[in-house]
Design an enzyme around this catalytic site. Structure first.
Site, short mmCIF file in Angstrom:
data_model
loop_
_atom_site.label_atom_id
_atom_site.label_comp_id
_atom_site.label_asym_id
_atom_site.label_seq_id
_atom_site.Cartn_x
_atom_site.Cartn_y
_atom_site.Cartn_z
N PRO A 10 0.83 -1.21 0.00
CG PRO A 10 0.08 -0.98 2.20
CD PRO A 10 0.80 -1.92 1.28
CG MET A 11 3.63 2.35 -1.54
SD MET A 11 4.91 2.10 -2.77
CE MET A 11 4.08 1.01 -3.91
CB THR A 12 -0.25 7.47 0.94
OG1 THR A 12 -1.06 6.72 1.82
CG2 THR A 12 -0.76 8.89 0.85
CE1 TYR A 21 -0.23 8.01 9.49
CE2 TYR A 21 0.62 5.92 8.70
CZ TYR A 21 0.58 7.30 8.63
OH TYR A 21 1.35 7.97 7.72
CG HIS A 44 -2.48 1.39 7.86
ND1 HIS A 44 -1.42 0.95 8.61
CD2 HIS A 44 -1.99 2.40 7.08
CE1 HIS A 44 -0.34 1.67 8.31
NE2 HIS A 44 -0.66 2.56 7.38
N GLY A 45 -2.97 -1.40 10.66
CA GLY A 45 -2.69 -1.37 12.10
C GLY A 45 -1.23 -1.05 12.39
CB ALA A 46 1.54 -0.92 10.28
CG HIS A 47 3.61 1.97 9.00
ND1 HIS A 47 3.38 2.04 7.66
CD2 HIS A 47 4.24 0.78 9.19
CE1 HIS A 47 3.84 0.96 7.05
NE2 HIS A 47 4.36 0.18 7.97
C1 FNR Z 1 4.39 3.87 1.79
N1 FNR Z 1 4.05 2.92 2.77
C2 FNR Z 1 2.73 2.86 3.22
N2 FNR Z 1 2.36 1.87 4.08
C3 FNR Z 1 1.06 1.71 4.44
O1 FNR Z 1 0.76 0.78 5.19
N3 FNR Z 1 0.10 2.56 3.95
C4 FNR Z 1 0.40 3.59 3.12
O2 FNR Z 1 -0.51 4.32 2.69
C5 FNR Z 1 1.77 3.78 2.76
N4 FNR Z 1 2.16 4.81 1.95
C6 FNR Z 1 3.44 4.82 1.38
C7 FNR Z 1 3.75 5.74 0.37
C8 FNR Z 1 5.00 5.70 -0.24
C9 FNR Z 1 5.32 6.67 -1.33
C10 FNR Z 1 5.96 4.73 0.16
C11 FNR Z 1 7.30 4.64 -0.50
C12 FNR Z 1 5.65 3.86 1.18
C13 FNR Z 1 5.00 1.84 3.12
C14 FNR Z 1 4.99 0.75 2.04
O3 FNR Z 1 3.78 0.04 2.03
C15 FNR Z 1 6.13 -0.28 2.22
O4 FNR Z 1 5.97 -0.93 3.45
C16 FNR Z 1 7.50 0.37 2.16
O5 FNR Z 1 7.61 1.23 1.05
C17 FNR Z 1 8.63 -0.66 2.12
O6 FNR Z 1 8.61 -1.36 0.92
P1 FNR Z 1 9.71 -1.04 -0.26
O7 FNR Z 1 9.35 0.30 -0.84
O8 FNR Z 1 11.02 -1.02 0.43
O9 FNR Z 1 9.50 -2.18 -1.21
#
Ligand code: FNR
Length: 369
Positions: free
Chosen positions: A26-28, A175, A170-173
């Site tokens: 997932p990537m915002t 938030y 999303h239970g991580a990071h």
């Molecule tokens: C993220 N990541 C992330 N994780 C998540 O749980 N929800 C999110 O919305 C986001 N948004 C997000 C945006 C961008 C631009 C990046 C680069 C990363 C974290 C992502 O899911 C992932 O765990 C990390 O990027 C590590 O993986 P890579 O990039 O090393 O393959």
């Protein structure tokens, strides 16, 4: 063992089948004006499905609560327009042979008033803290907790209704859900605070409500992490025993698959074993686990200075990944930045065409298609 025998084996669990083991992390993107996914969002995900990804997990989508959003132009998972946009994304991904799950998100105290939608609503969190010792937002009441639990359940039910194949919570990071898990941000003295079992109560209620809303056969993925954006060295569990005690009730409440967020997938989680967080999770729960972190790139994504601009990276070998998948240390692997830079990453890897892979640079995010 080759990539073919490992990464490109089908995956089958009790609730989910996938054509291969590659998950889009997932990537915002902040590219959904008005919180509605538009044609460009449809194209973006279609391209990754055409590129061979087995399961796409979308960028975080905000659930229907006034404090859920922390960033501009993130897509919602409620409201007729946003759901219609997502239905088109789902259709495009399915037509390209992929599967897709939305990531259900509430940012908690990371929110600042003014981010749309939500107007002047402050950040909501267990104790008003986004980081330890610093109260900047609203400490949630029981009513607030019940509202957010219901918002996650509604988001999941709507996701199922419009054709998504699974949901990820999303239970991580660091938030909202993780602000409850983490003792640094949870100072409550009611049933939602105390030891990790009590701090898990909020997540357990969300998982149970989501399970009740989607029925027994719909896959629920939970993403969790030891690290927090507020403190990369933070940990919820220092031992395998503690991790097992943390994850067991979540599995019992209805989690089918754990998504174990780490920055570098090859790092051992505890002394005395090579297993990473996903490896331990699989072993302790008996549930499938997704590993993630720097797959196919020579850097991890978070800058040491915490400035928030994610790190660039050059393509790197995936031999170590293949060895670990051959041992079935974990079931699935999520790829983040490499899939932003290379929408066809999976097909290239399958073909052995590593020379064609390009580096990830954050400037790609602005022009992303
Ligand atoms: C993220 N990541 C992330 N994780 C998540 O749980 N929800 C999110 O919305 C986001 N948004 C997000 C945006 C961008 C631009 C990046 C680069 C990363 C974290 C992502 O899911 C992932 O765990 C990390 O990027 C590590 O993986 P890579 O990039 O090393 O393959």
């Amino acid at each position: 063992m080759t990539a073919q025998d490992t990464l490109f084996r089908p995956f089958t669990s009790d609730t989910l089948t996938l054509k291969n083991r590659i998950v889009m992390a997932p990537m915002t993107r902040s590219m959904s004006p008005g919180n509605v996914p538009n044609d460009k969002v449809v194209d973006y995900y279609r391209r990754r499905a055409e590129g061979g990804v087995g399961l796409i997990i979308t960028e975080g989508t905000i659930v229907d609560h006034p404090a859920a959003s922390g960033y501009p132009d993130v897509p919602a998972i409620y409201g007729a327009d946003a759901l219609a946009g997502w239905a088109r994304v789902v259709e495009a991904v399915h037509a390209a042979g992929g599967k897709i799950a939305p990531q259900l998100w509430h940012v908690g105290a990371v929110r600042r008033p003014g981010v749309a939608p939500g107007g002047d609503t402050p950040g909501y969190s267990p104790s008003g803290m986004a980081r330890p010792g610093k109260v900047t937002g609203h400490a949630m009441t029981q009513r607030d907790i019940d509202d957010v639990v219901a918002a996650f359940a509604k988001g999941a039910a709507d996701a199922k209704k419009i054709g998504f194949d699974a949901v990820e919570i999303h239970g991580a990071h660091g938030y909202l859900i993780d602000q409850f898990f983490w003792d640094g941000t949870n100072a409550r003295d009611d049933a939602y605070g105390g030891d990790l079992a009590a701090r898990s109560r909020f997540a357990l209620e969300i998982v149970a409500a989501v399970r009740a809303a989607v029925g027994p056969d719909f896959p629920i993925i939970l993403r969790y992490s030891q690290w927090k954006q507020q403190d990369y060295s933070a940990r919820l569990c220092d031992t395998p025993e503690a991790l097992g005690a943390f994850l067991g009730p979540l599995a019992d409440a209805g989690v089918d698959i754990f998504h174990c967020s780490t920055r570098r997938f090859w790092q051992p989680e505890f002394d005395g074993s090579d297993l990473n967080l996903a490896g331990w999770t699989r072993k302790l729960t008996g549930k499938p686990a997704i590993a993630v972190g720097s797959v196919g790139l020579n850097s991890d994504f978070l800058p040491e200075d915490g400035t928030g601009a994610f790190n660039a990276g050059e393509p790197a070998s995936i031999d170590n990944l293949i060895e670990r998948m051959a041992r079935d240390e974990f079931d699935l692997v999520a790829v983040g930045r490499a899939l932003i830079a290379n929408p066809d990453w999976a097909n290239r890897v399958k073909a052995g065409d590593f020379a064609a892979l390009v580096p990830y640079d954050k400037s790609l995010l602005a022009t992303l298609s």
